[in-house]
Design a protein around this motif. Structure first.
Motif, PDB file in Angstrom:
ATOM      1  N   TYR A   1      32.471  51.592  -0.962  1.00 20.93           N
ATOM      2  CA  TYR A   1      33.059  50.248  -0.919  1.00 20.93           C
ATOM      3  C   TYR A   1      31.967  49.210  -1.167  1.00 20.93           C
ATOM      4  N   GLU A   2      32.294  48.217  -1.977  1.00 20.52           N
ATOM      5  CA  GLU A   2      31.380  47.084  -2.116  1.00 20.52           C
ATOM      6  C   GLU A   2      31.808  45.995  -1.135  1.00 20.52           C
ATOM      7  N   ALA A   3      30.860  45.547  -0.307  1.00 23.57           N
ATOM      8  CA  ALA A   3      31.133  44.465   0.641  1.00 23.57           C
ATOM      9  C   ALA A   3      30.965  43.130  -0.071  1.00 23.57           C
ATOM     10  N   LEU A   4      31.986  42.292   0.021  1.00 22.12           N
ATOM     11  CA  LEU A   4      31.971  40.974  -0.609  1.00 22.12           C
ATOM     12  C   LEU A   4      32.176  39.901   0.452  1.00 22.12           C
ATOM     13  N   THR A   5      31.645  38.720   0.199  1.00 23.89           N
ATOM     14  CA  THR A   5      31.697  37.632   1.171  1.00 23.89           C
ATOM     15  C   THR A   5      32.843  36.676   0.861  1.00 23.89           C
ATOM     16  N   ARG A   6      33.547  36.257   1.906  1.00 20.99           N
ATOM     17  CA  ARG A   6      34.599  35.258   1.774  1.00 20.99           C
ATOM     18  C   ARG A   6      34.436  34.189   2.851  1.00 20.99           C
ATOM     19  N   THR A   7      34.891  32.984   2.549  1.00 23.25           N
ATOM     20  CA  THR A   7      34.902  31.902   3.541  1.00 23.25           C
ATOM     21  C   THR A   7      36.329  31.424   3.726  1.00 23.25           C
ATOM     22  N   GLU A   8      36.666  31.046   4.956  1.00 24.25           N
ATOM     23  CA  GLU A   8      38.023  30.586   5.232  1.00 24.25           C
ATOM     24  C   GLU A   8      38.218  29.125   4.828  1.00 24.25           C
ATOM     25  N   ASP A   9      37.209  28.302   5.050  1.00 23.71           N
ATOM     26  CA  ASP A   9      37.301  26.875   4.722  1.00 23.71           C
ATOM     27  C   ASP A   9      36.732  26.647   3.324  1.00 23.71           C
ATOM     28  N   THR A  10      37.589  26.226   2.402  1.00 21.37           N
ATOM     29  CA  THR A  10      37.146  26.000   1.017  1.00 21.37           C
ATOM     30  C   THR A  10      37.047  24.502   0.695  1.00 21.37           C
ATOM     31  N   THR A  11      36.889  23.676   1.723  1.00 17.42           N
ATOM     32  CA  THR A  11      36.806  22.225   1.509  1.00 17.42           C
ATOM     33  C   THR A  11      35.661  21.868   0.579  1.00 17.42           C
ATOM     34  N   TRP A  12      34.490  22.462   0.810  1.00 14.79           N
ATOM     35  CA  TRP A  12      33.305  22.103   0.033  1.00 14.79           C
ATOM     36  C   TRP A  12      32.849  23.208  -0.909  1.00 14.79           C
ATOM     37  N   PHE A  13      33.247  24.428  -0.645  1.00 14.38           N
ATOM     38  CA  PHE A  13      32.835  25.545  -1.498  1.00 14.38           C
ATOM     39  C   PHE A  13      34.084  26.348  -1.864  1.00 14.38           C
ATOM     40  N   GLY A  14      34.418  26.340  -3.148  1.00 14.44           N
ATOM     41  CA  GLY A  14      35.630  27.003  -3.585  1.00 14.44           C
ATOM     42  C   GLY A  14      35.601  28.507  -3.428  1.00 14.44           C
ATOM     43  N   GLY A  15      34.399  29.079  -3.376  1.00 12.14           N
ATOM     44  CA  GLY A  15      34.267  30.526  -3.249  1.00 12.14           C
ATOM     45  C   GLY A  15      32.833  30.896  -2.942  1.00 12.14           C
ATOM     46  N   PRO A  16      32.559  32.190  -2.803  1.00 15.23           N
ATOM     47  CA  PRO A  16      31.209  32.638  -2.436  1.00 15.23           C
ATOM     48  C   PRO A  16      30.135  32.277  -3.462  1.00 15.23           C
ATOM     49  N   MET A  17      30.498  32.244  -4.747  1.00 13.24           N
ATOM     50  CA  MET A  17      29.509  31.898  -5.763  1.00 13.24           C
ATOM     51  C   MET A  17      28.964  30.495  -5.543  1.00 13.24           C
ATOM     52  N   GLU A  18      29.873  29.530  -5.309  1.00 14.97           N
ATOM     53  CA  GLU A  18      29.443  28.152  -5.060  1.00 14.97           C
ATOM     54  C   GLU A  18      28.618  28.066  -3.781  1.00 14.97           C
ATOM     55  N   LEU A  19      29.022  28.824  -2.768  1.00 14.70           N
ATOM     56  CA  LEU A  19      28.306  28.822  -1.494  1.00 14.70           C
ATOM     57  C   LEU A  19      26.874  29.322  -1.670  1.00 14.70           C
ATOM     58  N   PHE A  20      26.692  30.433  -2.369  1.00 10.43           N
ATOM     59  CA  PHE A  20      25.355  31.008  -2.540  1.00 10.43           C
ATOM     60  C   PHE A  20      24.495  30.164  -3.480  1.00 10.43           C
TER      61      PHE A  20
END
Length: 406
Positions: free
Chosen positions: A196-215
């Motif tokens: 399994y590949e572990a991927l990151t998710r965020t619940e609040d997308t107010t400022w970051f639409g997804g993990p790519m933007e966050l990182f």
């Protein structure tokens, strides 16, 4: 507008006579030259608009001290209640961003078409709060806060950047990311789950639409190491017990390994807490920029391998993942990017590229994982060509594991 006193109460700020000084700074950056006369006319319109909107937004509040113009720069003066400065700054940022973003849009939309076409600048905005609980009406105190607000608003995106920084600090500090896991299947053993590949998710997308933007933002702010470590910890924390021959693929940025503070031992300790061993783990090297120091990365990977971990290189065939990385790092797995796999059954050139990678991998004793499989035809083609493993929505979407309750 919601009553400010009620907001203070909900935020836990004491509304007392003593408190802080707050400034909201606004300025359109005017050009020089022939456009100056036209912009003077726009500035006059902006003055009328800004004074009307500022008084409508703040005028009825006891916190409002008035506004002040210094040439083209507008300063809205507020007297804030006593409270912790970071809390007050956060509230003022949210308030200022809400209004200034709306004002910028409505001001431009209110211009006639000819003027609107020529307005290609952004409204600069900044905020500042005095550093102590003193509301002395000393002009020098106001001046110092005004200077801080100007410095904060030097770039057009200062407000958003500050709010994003607060958001990512909150995400890291409160550990507000969750792992999901996408299966990787074996193509040689009746499509059984290999890992399994572990991927990151965020619940609040107010400022970051997804993990790519966050990182990406974490990298800009020098927070890559903190976020990467949190993602690794969460990936291990949320993993179900694996079979002896199954693998957990964990993304690690190559640049992290060049960081002097990087400590591989932290991962081993966490694995032991969850009854996993390094033999279960594949570190998936993701390159967001070219690797500057292969020597340092190779040294770190050698330490990992000595403990039993395996290595994969992600996104092969796209971005910064290059053949140099394959040759230098000698991974155990190559994950061929979706851009190569998508519609490979219809594209002879993509087939040639995958064939070359499979031949190279075979000579180096490396296994191929085809990413982004969404069609049965793609799956059949990569299996026929000799890829050992595959991953994609056709085979399973990323989902959270539901751990048994003790």
């Amino acid at each position: 507008m919601r009553q400010l006193s009620e907001i203070w109460r909900l935020k836990g700020v004491k509304n007392e006579s003593a408190g802080h000084l707050g400034i909201i700074y606004l300025s359109w950056q005017l050009p020089t030259g022939d456009q100056r006369s036209r912009d003077c006319s726009l500035q006059e319109q902006w003055r009328v608009f800004a004074e009307r909107e500022a008084k409508a937004a703040f005028g009825s509040s006891l916190l409002y001290e008035g506004l002040q113009w210094m040439k083209e720069d507008l300063f809205i003066h507020l007297r804030l209640p006593a409270g912790r400065q970071p809390l007050l700054e956060g509230w003022l940022l949210e308030l200022a961003h809400k209004h200034t973003h709306d004002w910028e849009r409505r001001f431009i939309e209110g211009l006639d078409c000819g003027e609107r076409l020529n307005v290609d600048r952004k409204l600069h905005a900044g905020v500042a709060v005095s550093s102590n609980d003193s509301l002395a009406a000393d002009g020098l105190v106001w001046y110092e806060v005004m200077k801080k607000a100007i410095l904060h608003g030097q770039s057009a995106d200062a407000m958003v950047r500050s709010l994003k920084r607060r958001a990512i600090d909150h995400v890291i500090g409160e550990r507000l990311i969750k792992p999901v896991y996408q299966p990787i299947v074996s193509l040689q053993r009746s499509v059984e789950v290999f890992g399994y590949e572990a991927l990151t998710r965020t619940e609040d997308t107010t400022w970051f639409g997804g993990p790519m933007e966050l990182f990406l933002f974490a990298e800009q702010q020098g927070l890559t190491y903190s976020l990467d470590r949190l993602a690794r910890e969460k990936a291990i924390d949320g993993c179900i017990p694996l079979l002896p021959n199954q693998k957990l693929f964990i993304n690690v940025m190559a640049q992290i390994m060049e960081d002097p503070s990087f400590s591989p031992g932290q991962t081993l300790s966490l694995l032991e807490q969850h009854h996993l061993s390094p033999h279960h783990v594949v570190f998936e090297i993701t390159e967001r920029s070219a690797i500057a120091d292969f020597g340092t990365v190779k040294k770190t990977l050698e330490h990992y391998r000595s403990q039993g971990y395996q290595i994969a290189i992600d996104d092969v065939g796209a971005g910064y993942s290059s053949l140099q990385s394959v040759v230098e790092l000698r991974p155990d797995y190559l994950k061929v990017d979706r851009s190569i796999i998508q519609n490979i059954h219809l594209d002879e050139m993509k087939e040639h590229i995958l064939y070359t990678l499979i031949q190279l991998a075979a000579k180096m004793d490396i296994s191929i994982i085809a990413e982004g499989i969404e069609l049965e035809e793609e799956l059949s083609k990569v299996r026929e060509m000799g890829a050992q493993y595959a991953q994609g929505y056709l085979l399973g979407k990323p989902e959270a594991f539901h751990l048994p309750k003790h």
